[in-house]
Write an enzyme that holds these catalytic residues in place. Structure first.
Site, mmCIF file in Angstrom:
data_model
loop_
_atom_site.group_PDB
_atom_site.id
_atom_site.type_symbol
_atom_site.label_atom_id
_atom_site.label_comp_id
_atom_site.label_asym_id
_atom_site.label_seq_id
_atom_site.Cartn_x
_atom_site.Cartn_y
_atom_site.Cartn_z
ATOM 1 N N GLU A 160 -27.285 -4.761 8.261
ATOM 2 C CA GLU A 160 -27.231 -5.293 9.622
ATOM 3 C C GLU A 160 -25.885 -4.982 10.278
ATOM 4 O O GLU A 160 -25.824 -4.681 11.476
ATOM 5 C CB GLU A 160 -27.499 -6.800 9.605
ATOM 6 C CG GLU A 160 -28.960 -7.113 9.308
ATOM 7 C CD GLU A 160 -29.249 -8.589 9.263
ATOM 8 O OE1 GLU A 160 -30.100 -9.050 10.037
ATOM 9 O OE2 GLU A 160 -28.615 -9.291 8.445
ATOM 10 N N GLU A 180 -34.477 -9.229 2.985
ATOM 11 C CA GLU A 180 -34.501 -10.689 3.062
ATOM 12 C C GLU A 180 -35.856 -11.309 2.753
ATOM 13 O O GLU A 180 -35.920 -12.436 2.245
ATOM 14 C CB GLU A 180 -34.028 -11.142 4.446
ATOM 15 C CG GLU A 180 -32.526 -11.013 4.684
ATOM 16 C CD GLU A 180 -32.123 -9.641 5.169
ATOM 17 O OE1 GLU A 180 -30.979 -9.484 5.620
ATOM 18 O OE2 GLU A 180 -32.947 -8.699 5.090
#
Length: 310
Positions: A160, A180
Site C-alpha cells: 500500500e 489482508e
C-alpha cells in the site's frame, strides 16, 4: 482498523492500529488551503484541491552506499540527502528489522514528520522510498516524484505504501500482494482504491479476493510496477534502478515537474473536460517562473539550463 499480526515471519508484517492510515493523513496535510482557480473555485478535485498558494519543493541525496549528508529521524527511518551528481535526490530508508518493517505508530509519526519537512524543501527533486532491511520493503503523498524501490517483500501495508508512490520498480525476486483477506480483514491503507486504479478493477478484485502474492515478473505483466530487474549480489537492483530514474528527473525544471505531477494526479480523478481545465491552470503556473525564462535562454545559448525551482 484492527491490528493484524503476521501469519508467518517475514511474510506479512504487523499492521499496527492506525499505522496504515499514513497515506490519508499525509494527503490531508498536503491539501489544506488548496483551491482551484477561476471557474473551478470551490469544486473538489480528487483527494486534493488545486491551489494558487501551492509551494514548490526540491532536494538532494548521493548514489553510493556512503552518504555525506544524513538526517537521523531515530533508527527506524533514515532520511538521506544525496550529494554530488545526485544532489536533489532524497532516500527514505525504512529500518525496522525487528518488526519486518511493519508500520508501527512510531514509524508512521516519523514518516509524517519527514513528509512535512520534505514537501516544503525547494531543493528536493525526487524521493526514493526503500527498505534498509535486506529482503523486505515496507511513501507518502508528496509534491515531488516518488519512487518505490522494492528489492524484497512488499505485502499488505508495504505494498500500500508502494502504491502511494508515483513509480514502482522491483527485483524479479521481490514478492508483492495485498494479503489482508487471509486475516479476515481488508486492505485499509488505500489498497482497495489505489490497486484498481493501477491495474484495473477486475484484476484488482481477483488479487485482493485471493490474497495472491506476485513476483517481480508477474507484477510487471499486470502493470503493478514499471520496471523489473534481475536481483544483483548486493540485493539492491531495484534501488539502483530507482536512482537511475531519479537522475533522469534531476535536469528537468523542478517547478514544471511538480506541477505536471499535480495535473496528472488531479486529472485522473475527474472527467476529461475538468481535467483539461486543471491542466490549463497548472500550465499557467509555470509561465511567470524564472525557470521558464532560464530554459528559453539556455536553449538560445545552446547550454544546459540552470534551474533553481523558482
Amino acid at each position: 482498523m484492527a491490528a493484524a499480526v503476521a501469519t508467518a515471519p517475514g511474510t506479512l508484517g504487523s499492521l499496527h492500529a492506525g499505522g496504515v492510515r499514513l497515506v490519508a493523513a499525509c494527503s490531508a496535510r498536503l491539501c489544506q488551503g488548496l483551491r482551484l482557480p477561476g471557474s473551478l473555485a470551490g469544486r473538489r478535485v480528487g483527494p486534493a484541491i488545486w491551489a494558487q498558494s501551492w509551494v514548490p519543493a526540491a532536494g538532494g541525496p548521493a548514489p553510493r552506499r556512503g552518504y555525506s549528508s544524513e538526517v537521523k529521524t531515530e533508527d527506524e527511518l533514515r532520511v538521506r540527502h544525496l550529494e554530488d551528481e545526485n544532489r536533489g535526490i532524497v532516500v527514505l530508508g525504512i529500518n525496522r528489522a525487528y518488526g519486518k518493517n511493519s508500520l508501527s505508530k512510531n514509524l508512521i509519526k516519523m514518516l509524517s514528520k519527514a513528509v512535512d519537512a520534505l514537501k516544503s524543501d525547494k531543493k528536493v527533486r525526487t524521493i526514493i522510498i526503500r527498505s534498509e532491511v535486506p529482503g523486505i520493503f515496507c511513501a507518502a503523498n508528496l509534491p515531488v516524484p516518488t519512487i518505490a524501490a522494492i528489492d524484497g517483500l512488499a505485502l499488505g501495508g508495504g505494498l500500500e505504501l508502494a502504491l502511494a508512490c508515483d513509480i514502482r520498480v522491483a527485483a524479479s525476486s521481490a514478492k508483492m500482494g495485498l494479503v489482508e483477506t487471509k486475516l479476515a480483514i481488508i486492505p485499509g491503507g488505500g489498497g482497495t482504491q489505489r490497486l484498481p486504479r493501477a491495474i484495473g478493477m477486475s484484476l484488482a478484485k481477483e488479487l485482493i479476493f485471493s490474497a495472491r502474492v506476485l513476483d517481480g515478473q508477474e507484477a510487471k505483466a499486470v502493470g503493478l510496477i514499471s520496471h523489473v530487474l534481475e536481483q544483483n549480489q548486493e540485493g539492491d537492483a531495484a534501488y539502483r534502478k530507482a536512482l537511475d530514474l531519479a537522475r533522469e528527473f534531476l535536469p528537468q525544471g523542478p517547478v514544471a515537474v511538480r506541477v505536471a505531477k499535480l495535473a496528472i494526479n488531479q486529472g485522473m480523478e475527474v472527467d476529461l473536460v475538468t481535467g483539461l481545465a486543471i491542466e490549463e491552470a497548472c500550465y499557467a503556473q509555470t509561465i511567470p517562473t524564472k525557470d521558464r525564462l532560464e530554459g528559453l535562454l539556455a536553449f538560445k545559448e545552446k547550454r544546459p539550463p540552470r534551474y533553481k525551482g523558482e
